[in-house]
Design a protein around this motif. Sequence first.
Motif, PDB file in Angstrom:
ATOM      1  N   LEU A 175     -40.466   0.019 -19.572  1.00 19.41           N
ATOM      2  CA  LEU A 175     -39.450  -0.818 -20.468  1.00 19.41           C
ATOM      3  C   LEU A 175     -38.572   0.046 -21.343  1.00 19.41           C
ATOM      4  CD1 LEU A 175     -41.836  -3.729 -21.429  1.00 19.41           C
ATOM      5  CD2 LEU A 175     -40.119  -3.765 -19.578  1.00 19.41           C
ATOM      6  N   MET A 176     -38.754   1.032 -21.461  1.00 14.79           N
ATOM      7  CA  MET A 176     -38.158   1.974 -22.399  1.00 14.79           C
ATOM      8  C   MET A 176     -36.766   2.502 -21.376  1.00 14.79           C
ATOM      9  SD  MET A 176     -39.038   1.912 -25.418  1.00 14.79           S
ATOM     10  CE  MET A 176     -38.445   3.312 -26.267  1.00 14.79           C
ATOM     11  N   GLY A 177     -35.625   2.903 -22.009  1.00 19.85           N
ATOM     12  CA  GLY A 177     -34.560   3.267 -21.104  1.00 19.85           C
ATOM     13  C   GLY A 177     -34.889   4.647 -20.860  1.00 19.85           C
ATOM     14  N   GLU A 178     -33.964   5.013 -19.759  1.00 16.78           N
ATOM     15  CA  GLU A 178     -34.353   6.380 -19.051  1.00 16.78           C
ATOM     16  C   GLU A 178     -33.902   7.468 -20.026  1.00 16.78           C
ATOM     17  OE1 GLU A 178     -35.587   6.946 -16.143  1.00 16.78           O
ATOM     18  OE2 GLU A 178     -35.703   4.574 -15.543  1.00 16.78           O
ATOM     19  N   SER A 227     -33.880   7.488 -23.230  1.00 15.15           N
ATOM     20  CA  SER A 227     -34.761   7.661 -24.372  1.00 15.15           C
ATOM     21  C   SER A 227     -36.330   8.185 -24.102  1.00 15.15           C
ATOM     22  CB  SER A 227     -34.902   6.530 -25.493  1.00 15.15           C
ATOM     23  OG  SER A 227     -35.181   5.223 -24.467  1.00 15.15           O
ATOM     24  N   ARG A 228     -36.629   8.503 -22.856  1.00 11.25           N
ATOM     25  CA  ARG A 228     -37.770   9.000 -22.433  1.00 11.25           C
ATOM     26  C   ARG A 228     -38.033  10.330 -23.079  1.00 11.25           C
ATOM     27  NH1 ARG A 228     -40.110   6.027 -18.286  1.00 11.25           N
ATOM     28  NH2 ARG A 228     -38.648   4.314 -18.010  1.00 11.25           N
TER      29      ARG A 228
END
Lengths: 219, 219
Positions: free
Chosen positions: B195-198, B200-201
């Motif tokens: 669910l986290m954006g690409e 902010s990984r």
Amino acid sequence: MTNAQVPSSEAADERILVAAGKLFREKGFAATTVREIAQAASMLPGSLHYRYASKDDVLVALMERGVRRAIAAVTKGIAATRDPVERLKLGLRAHLELLCQGDDSLYVLLYDFRSLPEGAREGVERSRGRYEAFWDGMLYEAWGTGRSRSALDLDLVRQFGMGAINWVATWYRPGSGRTPAQIADAFWTYLAFGLMGEASRPADVESQFQELLTKSGEE
Amino acid sequence: MTNAQVPSSEAADERILVAAGKLFREKGFAATTVREIAQAASMLPGSLHYRYASKDDVLVALMERGVRRAIAAVTKGIAATRDPVERLKLGLRAHLELLCQGDDSLYVLLYDFRSLPEGAREGVERSRGRYEAFWDGMLYEAWGTGRSRSALDLDLVRQFGMGAINWVATWYRPGSGRTPAQIADAFWTYLAFGLMGEASRPADVESQFQELLTKSGEE
DNA sequence: AGTATTGTTGGCCGAATGACCAACGCTCAA
DNA sequence: TTGAGCGTTGGTCATTCGGCCAACAATACT
């Protein structure tokens, strides 16, 4: 018992709810006897009736308490940080720890919902809705940081995450491998970053999520 | 099936299980009466007793059927492709469609487990274990493609995914927005990509998963 | 046709349930 | 010391439960 004053009043109510919670969790509401609850609470059936007019009332009181405890536990858990994303992680942990190690009221709330009498359903549903709204608020704040994907149906995300977490109660056994906190953290990581490797992510992941969001009204 | 001979035999058994499944799902096992089941199956209580010696036997038969149907539905669902990863997606979809739209045996298997009498628990548990092993096999094959993260506890992954999917049955109502297939596909995407954006990984996602894998024995 | 087998009927039974209550004891304020 | 309530006691009550069965009906086999 041995002490003076009003020996029970509130303490007796507490004993009833604790005993009922344990029994409801083990055998379910319908399979549990008023006499069993009374005995487990160290009192006679009549005494129980004095405090709760009916078995249903015990269930409702227990569920309402489940909501209160859950909100309290999560509120306390997330207080450790101000980062909305980190709060989700801590919230999940607090919820699962209450569900697996805390009292049984949250479990009963989640797993004995069918036993609610028609009349009381609406009230409990509203209370439960408060807890869900509480999570929706946390999710919205986390989403607002922009660090999550932008195309997310937060309602569906909540059902997804709560489902995975709540289901743990059906298989978790104390002292077998992971603690609830470890399980919650693992699930959080799964949720956040997904199970597919970084290398094998298609370039259009974001558009896939966008599609999911729009594809919701058709039958 | 449609032939004459014994007009009921199998058909009557079927009617009983269908009726029992519906009632168990709505009200739970303990809250359901043998007489209600019989009436819903258009027969008298005595006739029901002739086919199932006890109420418990009905529950066990229904649960065993739940396992069989689930395996059958998923087996059929995944046959459409040979890609192990795609098979997981199709399997999830088949499972959820059976749970939400199919018969009630799978629901009862999942949500009335507490009602099982002590004696029959082991048998049903073994059957259920077969279904879980079935999923573990699918997961292992998908993992074997190397496209998923390498550091995964597949047992925990299964509990995670099945939990999210199974929980849908507690809130899904037909004709309200998404179909089970759409929900399953959305959940699949959540599971796969997170669910986290690409953007902010963190760079060390993989090592985080590695840590999760080792951190499992401590108390 | 006659017999064995299979399935159904409708009611019966002891046991257990939820709800209830009249009598009672205990504590504390006056 | 006393009396007024809070809280408890232990049992009763009508109801309903799951399990059971003897008689009966329908079908299949010989």
